[in-house]
Design a protein around this motif. Structure first.
Motif, PDB file in Angstrom:
ATOM      1  N   LEU A 109       0.873  -1.069   0.012  1.00 45.24           N
ATOM      2  CA  LEU A 109       0.091  -0.016   0.006  1.00 45.24           C
ATOM      3  C   LEU A 109       0.986   1.243   0.006  1.00 45.24           C
ATOM      4  N   GLN A 110       0.288   2.242  -0.616  1.00 49.32           N
ATOM      5  CA  GLN A 110       0.822   3.618  -0.372  1.00 49.32           C
ATOM      6  C   GLN A 110       1.414   3.971   0.802  1.00 49.32           C
ATOM      7  N   GLY A 111       2.556   4.491   1.050  1.00 46.66           N
ATOM      8  CA  GLY A 111       3.100   5.140   2.277  1.00 46.66           C
ATOM      9  C   GLY A 111       3.744   3.795   3.173  1.00 46.66           C
ATOM     10  N   ALA A 112       3.567   2.440   2.747  1.00 48.73           N
ATOM     11  CA  ALA A 112       4.356   1.572   3.598  1.00 48.73           C
ATOM     12  C   ALA A 112       5.822   1.701   3.435  1.00 48.73           C
ATOM     13  N   GLY A 113       6.104   2.316   2.345  1.00 49.69           N
ATOM     14  CA  GLY A 113       7.634   2.310   2.093  1.00 49.69           C
ATOM     15  C   GLY A 113       8.388   1.305   0.932  1.00 49.69           C
ATOM     16  N   THR A 116      10.986   3.510  -1.141  1.00 48.30           N
ATOM     17  CA  THR A 116      12.070   3.511  -0.527  1.00 48.30           C
ATOM     18  C   THR A 116      12.997   1.986  -0.385  1.00 48.30           C
ATOM     19  N   LYS A 120      16.490   0.265  -1.214  1.00 47.60           N
ATOM     20  CA  LYS A 120      17.267  -0.037  -0.249  1.00 47.60           C
ATOM     21  C   LYS A 120      17.810  -1.735  -0.557  1.00 47.60           C
ATOM     22  N   ARG A 142       1.073   7.495 -10.572  1.00 52.30           N
ATOM     23  CA  ARG A 142       1.716   8.864  -9.671  1.00 52.30           C
ATOM     24  C   ARG A 142       2.999   9.031 -10.342  1.00 52.30           C
ATOM     25  N   GLN A 148      10.630   9.632  -7.765  1.00 50.49           N
ATOM     26  CA  GLN A 148      11.124   9.130  -6.599  1.00 50.49           C
ATOM     27  C   GLN A 148      11.985   8.174  -6.711  1.00 50.49           C
ATOM     28  N   THR A 249       8.777  -2.460   7.369  1.00 50.57           N
ATOM     29  CA  THR A 249       9.508  -1.256   7.398  1.00 50.57           C
ATOM     30  C   THR A 249       9.063  -0.638   8.677  1.00 50.57           C
ATOM     31  N   LYS A 250       9.887   0.451   9.083  1.00 51.91           N
ATOM     32  CA  LYS A 250       9.987   1.225  10.162  1.00 51.91           C
ATOM     33  C   LYS A 250       9.852   0.464  11.540  1.00 51.91           C
ATOM     34  N   ASP A 252      12.358   0.736  13.189  1.00 55.99           N
ATOM     35  CA  ASP A 252      13.156   1.509  14.012  1.00 55.99           C
ATOM     36  C   ASP A 252      12.137   2.651  14.811  1.00 55.99           C
ATOM     37  N   GLY A 275      13.121  -2.966   7.618  1.00 57.49           N
ATOM     38  CA  GLY A 275      13.574  -1.601   7.529  1.00 57.49           C
ATOM     39  C   GLY A 275      13.568  -0.984   8.686  1.00 57.49           C
ATOM     40  N   MET A 276      15.059  -0.331   8.962  1.00 53.65           N
ATOM     41  CA  MET A 276      15.376   0.030  10.236  1.00 53.65           C
ATOM     42  C   MET A 276      15.675   1.613  10.108  1.00 53.65           C
ATOM     43  N   GLY A 277      15.129   2.302   9.155  1.00 56.19           N
ATOM     44  CA  GLY A 277      15.192   3.830   9.031  1.00 56.19           C
ATOM     45  C   GLY A 277      15.206   4.178   7.622  1.00 56.19           C
ATOM     46  N   GLU A 278      15.286   5.624   7.350  1.00 59.39           N
ATOM     47  CA  GLU A 278      14.954   5.860   5.955  1.00 59.39           C
ATOM     48  C   GLU A 278      16.180   5.917   5.185  1.00 59.39           C
TER      49      GLU A 278
HETATM   50  P1  GDP Z   1       5.615   4.011  -0.767  1.00 53.17           P
HETATM   51  O1  GDP Z   1       4.363   5.047  -0.910  1.00 53.17           O
HETATM   52  O2  GDP Z   1       5.086   2.561  -0.160  1.00 53.17           O
HETATM   53  O3  GDP Z   1       6.451   3.841  -2.043  1.00 53.17           O
HETATM   54  O4  GDP Z   1       6.482   4.715   0.414  1.00 53.17           O
HETATM   55  P2  GDP Z   1       7.637   5.564   0.480  1.00 53.17           P
HETATM   56  O5  GDP Z   1       8.938   4.698   0.054  1.00 53.17           O
HETATM   57  O6  GDP Z   1       7.609   6.903  -0.292  1.00 53.17           O
HETATM   58  O7  GDP Z   1       7.927   5.870   2.010  1.00 53.17           O
HETATM   59  C1  GDP Z   1       6.948   6.637   2.754  1.00 53.17           C
HETATM   60  C2  GDP Z   1       7.772   7.151   3.821  1.00 53.17           C
HETATM   61  O8  GDP Z   1       8.104   6.117   4.786  1.00 53.17           O
HETATM   62  C3  GDP Z   1       9.124   7.795   3.723  1.00 53.17           C
HETATM   63  O9  GDP Z   1       9.026   9.107   4.215  1.00 53.17           O
HETATM   64  C4  GDP Z   1      10.277   6.881   3.844  1.00 53.17           C
HETATM   65  O10 GDP Z   1      11.181   7.625   4.156  1.00 53.17           O
HETATM   66  C5  GDP Z   1       9.866   6.389   5.179  1.00 53.17           C
HETATM   67  N1  GDP Z   1      10.137   4.856   5.206  1.00 53.17           N
HETATM   68  C6  GDP Z   1      10.332   3.939   4.630  1.00 53.17           C
HETATM   69  N2  GDP Z   1      10.953   2.717   5.282  1.00 53.17           N
HETATM   70  C7  GDP Z   1      11.338   3.418   6.417  1.00 53.17           C
HETATM   71  C8  GDP Z   1      11.717   2.784   7.673  1.00 53.17           C
HETATM   72  O11 GDP Z   1      12.155   1.368   7.717  1.00 53.17           O
HETATM   73  N3  GDP Z   1      11.975   3.216   8.615  1.00 53.17           N
HETATM   74  C9  GDP Z   1      11.788   4.847   8.723  1.00 53.17           C
HETATM   75  N4  GDP Z   1      11.848   5.420   9.865  1.00 53.17           N
HETATM   76  N5  GDP Z   1      11.091   5.294   7.708  1.00 53.17           N
HETATM   77  C10 GDP Z   1      10.739   4.603   6.655  1.00 53.17           C
END
Ligand code: GDP
Length: 297
Positions: A109-113, A116, A120, A142, A148, A249-250, A252, A275-278
């Motif tokens: 889903l959108q925003g899941a990471g 990014t 990684k 999008r 991105q 993800t997240k 951290d 995922g342990m950070g951005e």
């Molecule tokens: P997408 O819509 O699923 O493609 O999500 P994005 O890759 O754009 O990520 C959404 C937000 O989550 C961004 O601000 C990323 O930096 C943040 N993010 C992704 N993975 C992690 C993670 O493991 N840790 C943290 N703290 N932030 C993350």
């Protein structure tokens, strides 16, 4: 820190039993009650907790504990082993196709990471495994998502295959694999479209891409902060796409831990990475045993 509440509660419960020279059924009962509450509070799936507690109880009043010289510690060992097994036991490996390129489809889903994590994962494959991935931008809805991924490509100094927003994702994916063969990339990582909710259009499109490119891995990216929702999302994606693994993800952040502890049991699919950070180097292989140790102290 992730799992803070859960870790605190479990560790204080465990402390009570560790030094015991004798563990009665009553002790085990009290301990499992506390463990149960701690897990439910950490948003672990109800059924998962029930099964886990039953297994712990069964083993903790069994022979291996009662006949041990240090029954308290033995009980803790049982809890740790069961938590580890719950999260998948062994660390899972990433597929390698014997007919390169290995194709990985990233869904979520959108925003899941997802985007990014695509970057990684490519970074990790190059650094740790000496691979040469091609990133593919398939979110044609999008333009910002394509941008991105391209930005990540620049940061990583890695090629990104994109055909803009006018070509269908299925065709983009197909052509990307051709390109990868020509340019000798051994991995293709396809960043697919995300939506705010699971919907039929999204699933149809993902199924089409899947049947066209026949991926070696389908990784579902889920946000560990969303707890039970993450588990529900994983269940629906798995039903529709038969995913091969999950990337959480997240971790951290201050996630309570429910997703990490329920996903494998509910979907049967392993958590492969965390995922342990951005930052682009903040993706780690998921080790169930290490995670259990972290939670139990
Ligand atoms: P997408 O819509 O699923 O493609 O999500 P994005 O890759 O754009 O990520 C959404 C937000 O989550 C961004 O601000 C990323 O930096 C943040 N993010 C992704 N993975 C992690 C993670 O493991 N840790 C943290 N703290 N932030 C993350």
């Amino acid at each position: 820190m992730a799992f803070e509440g859960l870790a605190d509660r479990l560790q204080s419960t465990i402390k009570k039993i560790t030094g015991k020279g004798k563990v009665s059924e009553q002790d085990v009962k009290e301990m499992t009650r506390e463990v149960r509450l701690a897990l439910l509070e950490a948003d672990v799936n109800f059924k998962v907790v029930k099964d886990l507690i039953n297994r712990i109880k069964e083993r903790a009043v069994g022979q291996e504990v009662m006949e041990s010289l240090t029954p308290g510690q033995q009980v803790i060992k049982v809890v740790k082993e069961e938590l580890t097994a719950l999260m998948g036991g062994e660390q899972s490996k990433i597929a390698v196709s014997d007919r390169p390129p290995t194709v990985i489809m990233m869904v979520g889903l959108q925003g899941a990471g997802k985007t990014t994590t695509t970057g990684k994962l490519a970074n990790l494959l190059r650094k740790k495994h000496n691979r040469s991935p091609l990133l593919v931008a398939c979110d044609v809805y999008r333009p910002a998502a394509i941008k991105q991924l391209e930005t990540l490509g620049v940061q990583l100094d890695m090629p990104v295959f994109s055909l803009g927003t006018e070509v269908s994702p299925v065709d983009i994916a197909k052509q990307a694999i051709e390109r990868a063969k020509e340019e000798h990339h051994d991995y293709v990582i396809i960043d697919t479209a995300g939506r705010l909710h699971v919907d039929t259009n999204l699933m149809d499109e993902l199924q089409q891409i899947k049947s066209t490119v026949n991926p070696d891995e389908i990784f579902l990216v889920v946000d560990s902060m969303t707890g039970q929702d993450a588990v529900n999302v994983a269940e629906s994606f798995n039903e529709q796409l038969d995913i091969s693994g999950v990337i959480l993800t997240k971790l951290d952040g201050d996630t309570r831990g429910g997703a990490a502890l329920s996903i494998k049991a509910v979907t049967g699919k392993p958590i492969k990475f965390a995922g342990m950070g951005e930052k682009l180097d903040q993706l780690e292989a998921f080790h169930p045993e290490r995670m259990a140790s972290r939670i139990l102290g």
